[in-house]
Design a protein around this motif. Structure first.
Motif, mmCIF file in Angstrom:
data_model
loop_
_atom_site.group_PDB
_atom_site.id
_atom_site.type_symbol
_atom_site.label_atom_id
_atom_site.label_comp_id
_atom_site.label_asym_id
_atom_site.label_seq_id
_atom_site.Cartn_x
_atom_site.Cartn_y
_atom_site.Cartn_z
ATOM 1 N N GLN A 103 0.840 -1.211 0.000
ATOM 2 C CA GLN A 103 0.000 0.000 0.000
ATOM 3 C C GLN A 103 0.870 1.253 0.000
ATOM 4 O OE1 GLN A 103 -3.313 0.117 -0.369
ATOM 5 N NE2 GLN A 103 -3.326 -2.112 -0.492
ATOM 6 N N ALA A 104 1.947 1.206 0.799
ATOM 7 C CA ALA A 104 2.840 2.368 0.854
ATOM 8 C C ALA A 104 3.548 2.579 -0.485
ATOM 9 C CB ALA A 104 3.867 2.189 1.971
ATOM 10 N N VAL A 105 3.981 1.486 -1.123
ATOM 11 C CA VAL A 105 4.643 1.594 -2.425
ATOM 12 C C VAL A 105 3.677 2.162 -3.468
ATOM 13 C CG1 VAL A 105 5.576 0.208 -4.333
ATOM 14 C CG2 VAL A 105 6.395 -0.173 -2.009
ATOM 15 N N ALA A 141 3.352 5.901 -3.174
ATOM 16 C CA ALA A 141 4.568 6.712 -3.286
ATOM 17 C C ALA A 141 4.381 7.779 -4.366
ATOM 18 C CB ALA A 141 5.769 5.830 -3.605
ATOM 19 N N LYS A 142 4.867 8.968 -4.079
ATOM 20 C CA LYS A 142 4.656 10.078 -4.993
ATOM 21 C C LYS A 142 5.791 10.255 -5.996
ATOM 22 C CE LYS A 142 1.738 12.617 -1.774
ATOM 23 N NZ LYS A 142 1.393 11.507 -0.989
ATOM 24 N N ASP A 143 6.992 9.808 -5.601
ATOM 25 C CA ASP A 143 8.123 9.955 -6.528
ATOM 26 C C ASP A 143 9.122 8.809 -6.308
ATOM 27 O OD1 ASP A 143 9.514 10.589 -4.205
ATOM 28 O OD2 ASP A 143 9.508 12.741 -4.598
ATOM 29 N N LEU A 200 11.274 3.819 0.817
ATOM 30 C CA LEU A 200 10.401 2.729 1.291
ATOM 31 C C LEU A 200 11.093 1.367 1.144
ATOM 32 C CD1 LEU A 200 6.891 3.767 -0.075
ATOM 33 C CD2 LEU A 200 7.545 3.453 2.316
ATOM 34 N N GLN A 201 11.723 1.166 0.019
ATOM 35 C CA GLN A 201 12.422 -0.109 -0.214
ATOM 36 C C GLN A 201 13.553 -0.292 0.790
ATOM 37 O OE1 GLN A 201 10.101 -1.743 -1.856
ATOM 38 N NE2 GLN A 201 11.705 -2.787 -2.971
ATOM 39 N N ALA A 202 14.309 0.752 1.025
ATOM 40 C CA ALA A 202 15.425 0.679 1.974
ATOM 41 C C ALA A 202 14.923 0.410 3.386
ATOM 42 C CB ALA A 202 16.238 1.966 1.933
ATOM 43 N N SER A 203 13.790 1.004 3.733
ATOM 44 C CA SER A 203 13.247 0.812 5.089
ATOM 45 C C SER A 203 12.691 -0.593 5.303
ATOM 46 C CB SER A 203 12.170 1.856 5.373
ATOM 47 O OG SER A 203 11.014 1.593 4.587
ATOM 48 N N LEU A 204 12.512 -1.336 4.242
ATOM 49 C CA LEU A 204 11.977 -2.694 4.344
ATOM 50 C C LEU A 204 13.024 -3.666 4.886
ATOM 51 C CD1 LEU A 204 9.709 -4.765 3.659
ATOM 52 C CD2 LEU A 204 10.780 -4.978 1.419
ATOM 53 N N PHE A 205 14.286 -3.465 4.529
ATOM 54 C CA PHE A 205 15.310 -4.460 4.835
ATOM 55 C C PHE A 205 15.736 -4.498 6.299
ATOM 56 C CE2 PHE A 205 15.860 -3.870 0.234
ATOM 57 C CZ PHE A 205 15.572 -5.165 -0.133
#
Length: 180
Positions: A53-55, A58-60, A67-72
């Protein structure tokens, strides 16, 4: 020499109780494992949904990369926690089996020693040397078995200490990554 019927029945009863006790411990371990996996799967599904949902919102590209970095980072921490729970379940179940095996082995050693002593008392005259050699061999075998038990215990303790050290190190790395 044969064992009296009461001793045989008592031994069978004790073995049956041990079997059911170990079976119960095995099922407890499986239940804990299933519960851990269901909980982890449910959490992963919920987090995957929230992340998707967050992806999608995403606006830009920069926000998407963030977001991807915060996943790991949380993934590494959760994997570490899952591994720790899994290790605890396996260790608890293994310890129960080890204690049961040790008790059974001790009982078997004691029964065999009693049998050897009883047989030695009833041995014909002139076989004292043979009996002494046999008793010595039994004693050496018992000592060897105890040495193996101690070595296994030390190896297990060392493996657990290593696992704890790796877990602690990984936790520190994860915490350091979170602070960046």
């Amino acid at each position: 020499m044969s064992l009296p019927q009461e001793q045989i029945l008592a031994a069978q009863k004790a073995n049956l109780e041990t079997l059911f006790g170990l079976t119960s411990k095995a099922f407890e371990g499986v239940e804990k494992l299933v519960e851990l996996n269901v909980t982890a799967s449910r959490a992963a599904l919920s987090e995957a949904n929230a992340h998707a949902q967050a992806v999608l919102s995403a606006k830009d590209a920069q926000e998407l990369l963030t977001l991807q970095a915060s996943l790991f980072q949380p993934l590494a921490e959760k994997t570490l926690a899952y591994s720790r729970h899994l290790y605890d379940i396996a260790t608890g179940t293994s310890t129960a089996f080890g204690k049961a095996f040790e008790a059974q082995a001790t009982e078997a050693q004691r029964n065999f020693a009693n049998f050897v002593d009883s047989t030695a008392k009833n041995a014909p005259a002139g076989t004292e040397t043979t009996v002494a050699v046999f008793k010595s061999a039994v004693s050496a075998a018992n000592n060897a078995f105890e040495s193996v038990q101690k070595a296994v215990k030390q190896a297990t303790d060392m493996a657990e200490a290593n696992f704890n050290a790796v877990t602690t190190s990984a936790s520190k790395v994860a915490a350091a990554g979170r602070k960046r």
